[in-house]
Design a protein around this motif. Structure first.
Motif, PDB file in Angstrom:
ATOM      1  N   GLU A 106      83.261 -33.707  39.488  1.00  0.00           N
ATOM      2  CA  GLU A 106      82.098 -32.867  39.178  1.00  0.00           C
ATOM      3  C   GLU A 106      81.048 -32.960  40.291  1.00  0.00           C
ATOM      4  O   GLU A 106      80.447 -31.949  40.684  1.00  0.00           O
ATOM      5  N   GLU A 107      80.829 -34.175  40.811  1.00  0.00           N
ATOM      6  CA  GLU A 107      79.851 -34.350  41.890  1.00  0.00           C
ATOM      7  C   GLU A 107      80.267 -33.573  43.139  1.00  0.00           C
ATOM      8  O   GLU A 107      79.451 -32.915  43.786  1.00  0.00           O
ATOM      9  N   GLN A 108      81.551 -33.632  43.463  1.00  0.00           N
ATOM     10  CA  GLN A 108      82.037 -32.913  44.640  1.00  0.00           C
ATOM     11  C   GLN A 108      81.956 -31.398  44.429  1.00  0.00           C
ATOM     12  O   GLN A 108      81.635 -30.650  45.358  1.00  0.00           O
ATOM     13  N   ALA A 109      82.216 -30.929  43.205  1.00  0.00           N
ATOM     14  CA  ALA A 109      82.136 -29.492  42.925  1.00  0.00           C
ATOM     15  C   ALA A 109      80.711 -28.971  43.085  1.00  0.00           C
ATOM     16  O   ALA A 109      80.503 -27.828  43.517  1.00  0.00           O
ATOM     17  N   SER A 110      79.716 -29.790  42.747  1.00  0.00           N
ATOM     18  CA  SER A 110      78.335 -29.358  42.929  1.00  0.00           C
ATOM     19  C   SER A 110      78.014 -29.151  44.410  1.00  0.00           C
ATOM     20  O   SER A 110      77.261 -28.236  44.771  1.00  0.00           O
ATOM     21  N   LYS A 111      78.597 -29.981  45.286  1.00  0.00           N
ATOM     22  CA  LYS A 111      78.395 -29.798  46.731  1.00  0.00           C
ATOM     23  C   LYS A 111      79.097 -28.530  47.223  1.00  0.00           C
ATOM     24  O   LYS A 111      78.587 -27.823  48.105  1.00  0.00           O
ATOM     25  N   VAL A 112      80.271 -28.232  46.655  1.00  0.00           N
ATOM     26  CA  VAL A 112      80.975 -27.004  47.022  1.00  0.00           C
ATOM     27  C   VAL A 112      80.145 -25.783  46.626  1.00  0.00           C
ATOM     28  O   VAL A 112      80.000 -24.831  47.393  1.00  0.00           O
ATOM     29  N   LEU A 113      79.584 -25.808  45.413  1.00  0.00           N
ATOM     30  CA  LEU A 113      78.740 -24.697  44.966  1.00  0.00           C
ATOM     31  C   LEU A 113      77.527 -24.539  45.875  1.00  0.00           C
ATOM     32  O   LEU A 113      77.131 -23.412  46.211  1.00  0.00           O
ATOM     33  N   GLN A 114      76.918 -25.659  46.285  1.00  0.00           N
ATOM     34  CA  GLN A 114      75.778 -25.591  47.192  1.00  0.00           C
ATOM     35  C   GLN A 114      76.183 -24.958  48.521  1.00  0.00           C
ATOM     36  O   GLN A 114      75.421 -24.180  49.112  1.00  0.00           O
ATOM     37  N   ASN A 150      76.905 -26.619  57.122  1.00  0.00           N
ATOM     38  CA  ASN A 150      77.520 -27.817  57.695  1.00  0.00           C
ATOM     39  C   ASN A 150      77.176 -29.063  56.885  1.00  0.00           C
ATOM     40  O   ASN A 150      78.016 -29.964  56.720  1.00  0.00           O
ATOM     41  N   GLU A 151      75.966 -29.132  56.363  1.00  0.00           N
ATOM     42  CA  GLU A 151      75.586 -30.279  55.537  1.00  0.00           C
ATOM     43  C   GLU A 151      76.415 -30.335  54.254  1.00  0.00           C
ATOM     44  O   GLU A 151      76.791 -31.414  53.789  1.00  0.00           O
ATOM     45  N   ALA A 152      76.690 -29.156  53.672  1.00  0.00           N
ATOM     46  CA  ALA A 152      77.547 -29.135  52.483  1.00  0.00           C
ATOM     47  C   ALA A 152      78.970 -29.594  52.816  1.00  0.00           C
ATOM     48  O   ALA A 152      79.598 -30.325  52.033  1.00  0.00           O
ATOM     49  N   LEU A 153      79.480 -29.185  53.985  1.00  0.00           N
ATOM     50  CA  LEU A 153      80.808 -29.635  54.412  1.00  0.00           C
ATOM     51  C   LEU A 153      80.866 -31.155  54.521  1.00  0.00           C
ATOM     52  O   LEU A 153      81.797 -31.801  54.024  1.00  0.00           O
ATOM     53  N   MET A 154      79.864 -31.726  55.178  1.00  0.00           N
ATOM     54  CA  MET A 154      79.863 -33.176  55.376  1.00  0.00           C
ATOM     55  C   MET A 154      79.680 -33.912  54.058  1.00  0.00           C
ATOM     56  O   MET A 154      80.229 -35.003  53.870  1.00  0.00           O
ATOM     57  N   ALA A 155      78.911 -33.339  53.127  1.00  0.00           N
ATOM     58  CA  ALA A 155      78.710 -33.989  51.831  1.00  0.00           C
ATOM     59  C   ALA A 155      80.017 -34.044  51.043  1.00  0.00           C
ATOM     60  O   ALA A 155      80.332 -35.058  50.405  1.00  0.00           O
ATOM     61  N   VAL A 156      80.798 -32.957  51.080  1.00  0.00           N
ATOM     62  CA  VAL A 156      82.087 -32.936  50.374  1.00  0.00           C
ATOM     63  C   VAL A 156      83.041 -33.971  50.972  1.00  0.00           C
ATOM     64  O   VAL A 156      83.709 -34.721  50.251  1.00  0.00           O
ATOM     65  N   ASN A 157      83.117 -34.030  52.302  1.00  0.00           N
ATOM     66  CA  ASN A 157      84.005 -34.992  52.953  1.00  0.00           C
ATOM     67  C   ASN A 157      83.531 -36.427  52.762  1.00  0.00           C
ATOM     68  O   ASN A 157      84.345 -37.349  52.694  1.00  0.00           O
TER      69      ASN A 157
END
Length: 538
Positions: A106-114, A150-157
């Motif tokens: 769920e936490e990772q999905a919120s970053k994807v949505l962002q 790019n920040e969302a990409l790095m947050a997911v990874n």
């Protein structure tokens, strides 16, 4: 006597009228009051005689014309509206499926949505702004536009890298591999192909989740299918509206001005959302308010424009390169203890300020780097819970031995010209991306799964129910008498030979090639396709 009293009353009324007129003049000469408060805009009641106190004038409700006037909102471009529909349907379905599973998913999905929300902002800016000159001074502007994505990409990874021992690591890896789909906005030629390639990257781990949870956990299966649907819907959207990349607006304003105007538009929108004042009491109009004081001063903090004459971004890079050999004078050698790629704890704990770090460019490479150009990671052999991990071994001189138990699963990845021996009865073995790997196992509970390997060799000393071979270029499988009934499933593979023991103890192994060519034709009598293995007689 009565005439004198009447004369005094008339005199008092005239003086009241004069005072009221003076107060009105003072109110009108001051700074205009905010229109959002209708009670302060009501004029003071002027008494016209004794009868004016008996029937006070009711206060009129604020009409639509007295409401604050706002500029008419521009209609959204069709591409932005369709992107909103895509986020509201496909992405929202994936986010809801992630909330069912909860936790890290769920936490990772919120970053994807962002990330998709920031991509929507980028698309909206591109419809109103001219394309920045990424080879000149606009490179900094272009990087600032891509920075939220790019920040969302790095947050997911980062969620994936900091939770390698998690039981949902395969799910986190599937999302981390596919999140590069957000970089399609930087691709100029057929960006929908980048979306399709990102789906293929996500399916590597996503299909593993489907395999592990099929007929076991319906929520996991639903989550994977919802995640895949995001890529399929996005590919159709990009094909329809951006077949040749982001077109930008040739007659638009500079991108920096458009981005700033969108940010400033949020302030009046928040002010317009303020609740209206309460209506006056039903018993009559309130008494006239006192003369207003000076209005408050609205202070808007704006970041001052950089007055530095030094170049930023890529301009600074080229400026440094033009120095010649002196460009490396200010560098120092970094100690191994300070290297984040060799110390995962530094990646998880340390923070780097935005002013000193240049974000990783989200632009994808069209082709993966060859093995000779990739950075070689140190060999790794460790047991984490019930999972063995063996990776990055290259031409290891001695066999790598593992003492496994029935609950252990083993992953062998990126090992070349190496021999691995599994002693004891393990649960399962997975092999991926290897060259000339030799594997010897005693017995397994379930399967040996080999993917994307070449010149693979397997020897089974005990029993093994199933062997799965996918995308192999050459393989030799040696079975024992106990494992002669092992089932071998192969797909997209060639040059696979299965060696079974002879009838007698002294007889040699019998080599049986697996078919790699099939002839298919339609049989009118059966009404179906007939598939036959092609035999080549030499």
């Amino acid at each position: 006597m009565a005439q004198n009293n009447m004369h005094n009353l008339v005199t008092i009324i005239k003086r009241l009228e004069a005072a009221t007129t003076r107060l009105e003049d003072i109110a009108s000469s001051t700074i205009e009051l905010p229109q959002a408060v209708p009670a302060l805009n009501a004029t003071l009641a002027t008494p016209s005689g004794p009868s004016s106190t008996a029937s006070p004038t009711p206060q009129q409700p604020a009409s639509a014309s007295s409401a604050p006037k706002q500029a008419p909102q521009e209609p959204l471009p069709e591409s932005v509206e369709e992107f909103d529909a895509f986020v509201g349907q496909a992405v929202d379905k994936y986010v809801k499926a992630s909330k069912k599973l909860g936790g890290l998913i769920e936490e990772q999905a919120s970053k994807v949505l962002q990330g998709f929300k920031q991509q929507r902002r980028f698309i909206l800016i591109s419809t109103k702004a001219k394309k920045p000159d990424i080879t000149g001074s606009d490179m900094v502007v272009y990087q600032e536009l891509l920075k939220p994505i790019n920040e969302a990409l790095m947050a997911v990874n980062s969620i994936k890298e900091s939770n390698r021992g998690s039981p949902v690591f395969s799910q986190l890896s599937a999302v981390a591999e596919g999140i590069m789909v957000l970089a399609w906005v930087t691709v100029d030629n057929k960006p929908f192909k980048h979306v399709e390639e990102s789906l293929g990257s996500a399916q590597f781990f996503g299909n593993r989740v489907l395999k592990d949870h099929k007929d076991k956990d319906a929520d996991q299966v639903e989550w994977v299918q919802a995640f895949y649907q995001v890529f399929r819907d996005l590919a159709e959207y990009v094909k329809q509206y951006f077949p040749n990349g982001i077109p930008w607006n040739s007659k638009g304003l500079p991108a920096a001005e458009v981005a700033k105007s969108l940010e400033s538009a949020l302030a009046p929108a928040a002010a317009a959302a303020a609740p209206p004042p309460p209506p006056p009491p039903a018993g009559g109009a309130p008494p006239p308010p006192p003369p207003p004081g000076p209005p408050p001063v609205l202070q808007i903090k704006e970041q001052p424009a950089s007055s530095s004459s030094k170049p930023d971004g890529m301009g600074a890079v080229f400026s440094e390169l033009n120095k010649g050999e002196s460009v490396t004078k200010g560098l120092r050698k970094v100690d191994k203890s300070e290297m984040t790629h060799k110390n995962p704890s530094l990646r998880a704990s340390s923070t780097v300020s935005d002013s000193s770090a240049r974000g990783k460019s989200p632009a994808p490479g069209k082709k993966p780097k060859p093995e000779s150009m990739r950075v070689k990671k140190p060999p790794k052999k460790e047991l984490d819970g019930n999972k063995w991990t063996i990776e990055n071994f290259e031409k290891h001189p001695e066999p790598i031995e593992i003492d496994a138990e029935m609950s252990h699963s083993i992953l062998i990845s990126r090992c070349n010209q190496t021999t691995v021996i599994v002693r004891g009865k393990a649960n399962a073995v997975t092999v991926e991306n290897t060259q000339r790997l030799s594997l010897v196992v005693d017995s397994l509970v379930s399967t040996v799964d080999v993917v994307k390997s070449a010149n693979f060799a397997l020897q089974v000393m005990g029993t093994l129910p199933t062997i799965l071979l996918d995308q192999l270029d050459g393989a030799q499988v040696y079975l024992s008498k106990e494992s002669a009934s092992t089932r071998v499933f192969s797909s997209k593979s060639a040059g696979i030979n299965v060696n079974v023991p002879g009838a007698g103890e002294d007889d040699d192994y019998k080599e049986i090639p697996l078919p790699s060519q099939i002839c298919s034709y339609y049989d009118e009598q059966k009404g179906d396709m007939v598939n036959e293995i092609v035999d080549h007689a030499g």
